[in-house]
Write a protein that holds these residues in place. Structure first.
Motif, short mmCIF file in Angstrom:
data_model
loop_
_atom_site.label_atom_id
_atom_site.label_comp_id
_atom_site.label_asym_id
_atom_site.label_seq_id
_atom_site.Cartn_x
_atom_site.Cartn_y
_atom_site.Cartn_z
N ILE A 84 0.81 -1.22 0.00
CA ILE A 84 0.00 0.00 0.00
C ILE A 84 0.85 1.28 0.00
N PRO A 85 1.87 1.44 0.88
CA PRO A 85 2.65 2.68 0.86
C PRO A 85 3.31 2.94 -0.49
N GLU A 132 -6.26 -13.15 -4.76
CA GLU A 132 -6.50 -14.59 -4.71
C GLU A 132 -5.53 -15.31 -3.79
N GLN A 133 -4.56 -14.59 -3.23
CA GLN A 133 -3.66 -15.18 -2.26
C GLN A 133 -3.16 -14.09 -1.31
N GLY A 134 -2.45 -14.49 -0.27
CA GLY A 134 -2.04 -13.51 0.74
C GLY A 134 -3.19 -13.23 1.70
N GLU A 135 -3.28 -12.01 2.16
CA GLU A 135 -4.34 -11.65 3.11
C GLU A 135 -5.73 -11.70 2.47
N SER A 136 -5.82 -11.29 1.20
CA SER A 136 -7.11 -11.31 0.47
C SER A 136 -8.20 -10.58 1.25
N SER A 137 -7.84 -9.45 1.86
CA SER A 137 -8.80 -8.71 2.69
C SER A 137 -9.74 -7.85 1.86
N GLY A 138 -9.37 -7.53 0.63
CA GLY A 138 -10.19 -6.65 -0.19
C GLY A 138 -10.11 -5.19 0.21
N MET A 139 -9.14 -4.83 1.06
CA MET A 139 -9.03 -3.46 1.56
C MET A 139 -8.22 -2.54 0.65
N THR A 140 -7.48 -3.10 -0.30
CA THR A 140 -6.58 -2.27 -1.12
C THR A 140 -7.28 -1.10 -1.80
N PRO A 141 -8.38 -1.29 -2.55
CA PRO A 141 -9.01 -0.12 -3.20
C PRO A 141 -9.53 0.90 -2.20
N TYR A 142 -10.02 0.45 -1.04
CA TYR A 142 -10.55 1.38 -0.05
C TYR A 142 -9.42 2.21 0.58
N ASP A 147 10.60 -2.19 -14.51
CA ASP A 147 10.93 -2.33 -13.09
C ASP A 147 11.34 -0.98 -12.51
N GLN A 148 10.71 -0.59 -11.39
CA GLN A 148 11.03 0.68 -10.74
C GLN A 148 11.25 0.46 -9.25
N ASP A 149 12.25 1.20 -8.72
CA ASP A 149 12.48 1.17 -7.27
C ASP A 149 11.34 1.91 -6.57
N ALA A 150 11.00 1.44 -5.39
CA ALA A 150 9.90 2.05 -4.64
C ALA A 150 10.16 1.91 -3.15
N THR A 151 9.42 2.69 -2.37
CA THR A 151 9.52 2.62 -0.92
C THR A 151 9.12 1.22 -0.44
N ILE A 152 9.93 0.67 0.45
CA ILE A 152 9.67 -0.66 1.01
C ILE A 152 9.28 -0.52 2.46
N SER A 153 8.09 -0.99 2.78
CA SER A 153 7.58 -0.94 4.15
C SER A 153 7.22 -2.37 4.58
#
Length: 268
Positions: free
Chosen positions: A89-90, A111-121, A192-198
């Protein structure tokens, strides 16, 4: 490949669409694949403005599944390089804040991982944009107003109007995605781009186990209307088999109950 017969809506007013994609998981083979809802989101975006479309993924840029999205007809996929332990998310918020889009499409949930559906919100909250869930289709776009067909329970639909920009999660009721062409998948580019890792410290402390099969429910009532449910609840049922455990010892009664549970596969 069959031609897409879906009518393309008027897209006047759209400058850019960003579609977020993830790595899916086949329910039978458990192998990686393009996520079904993300592929439907990309299909919807390709029918709107294929020349002004960005496909974005946060994760491993060397993941071969990403080429299945390229095979749908996009020139490149932008990947924010993230380890598996990171919270995406960050990095997504940072990128989307700098590279603004008129519409951001996502799947309803991964379809895998937490699959919480919270990403768009979470993205809509951070970017201060309207969030439209369960989108089945974009009917028209006139100026800065989009007319959206929203999927509701039991196959119902609702037509709503939303002001651009907005975030939308695409429902399983959306149009099926086109097949992924091998040649286009090979020619496409992974940017491929570098990004903030949290690092997600909370998820790192979890222990994941395969889900156990739930016990079978007894006498599930399959009624579609209120009248059917009332009739099933009040009608006298015929006794089929079974035994009376009245006036029996506690041991005999317990054995009868246990045998019934085993027969109904509630316990093994």
């Amino acid at each position: 490949m069959q031609p897409n017969t879906q009518q393309k809506p008027n897209n006047n007013g759209i400058a850019k669409i960003t579609t977020l994609v993830s790595i899916g998981l086949h329910p039978k083979s458990q192998r990686g694949r393009r996520a079904d809802q993300d592929a439907k989101a990309l299909e919807l975006a390709l029918n709107l403005v294929p020349e002004q479309l960005e496909v974005l993924h946060a994760g491993n840029p060397r993941e071969s599944v990403l080429r299945q999205y390229l095979g749908m007809g996009v020139d490149q996929v932008t990947v924010l390089d993230q380890p598996y332990e990171a919270d995406a998310i960050p990095a997504l918020i940072e990128y989307l804040s700098e590279n603004k889009a008129d519409i951001i499409f996502t799947g309803t949930k991964a379809e895998q991982g937490e699959s919480s559906g919270m990403t768009p919100y979470l993205i809509a909250e951070q970017l201060k944009l309207p969030m439209v869930p369960n989108v089945a289709a974009i009917k028209s776009i006139n100026g800065r107003i989009a007319e959206i067909l929203q999927a509701l329970p039991r196959g119902q639909r609702r037509l709503i109007k939303v002001q651009i920009p907005f975030v939308a999660s695409i429902d399983t009721a959306a149009a099926a995605p086109r097949q992924s062409a091998f040649g286009k998948a090979k020619r496409g580019v992974i940017n491929d781009q570098d990004a903030t890792i949290s690092i997600d410290e909370v998820r790192a402390s979890w222990n994941a186990y395969p889900a156990k099969k739930r016990p079978k429910r007894l006498k599930v009532m399959k009624a579609k209307t209120a009248a059917d449910r009332f009739k099933a609840a009040t009608a006298s049922s015929k006794n089929e088999g079974g035994s009376v455990i009245e006036n029996k010892s506690p041991a005999e009664a317990a054995k009868a109950i246990y045998d019934l549970l085993v027969a109904e596969k509630v316990v093994k």
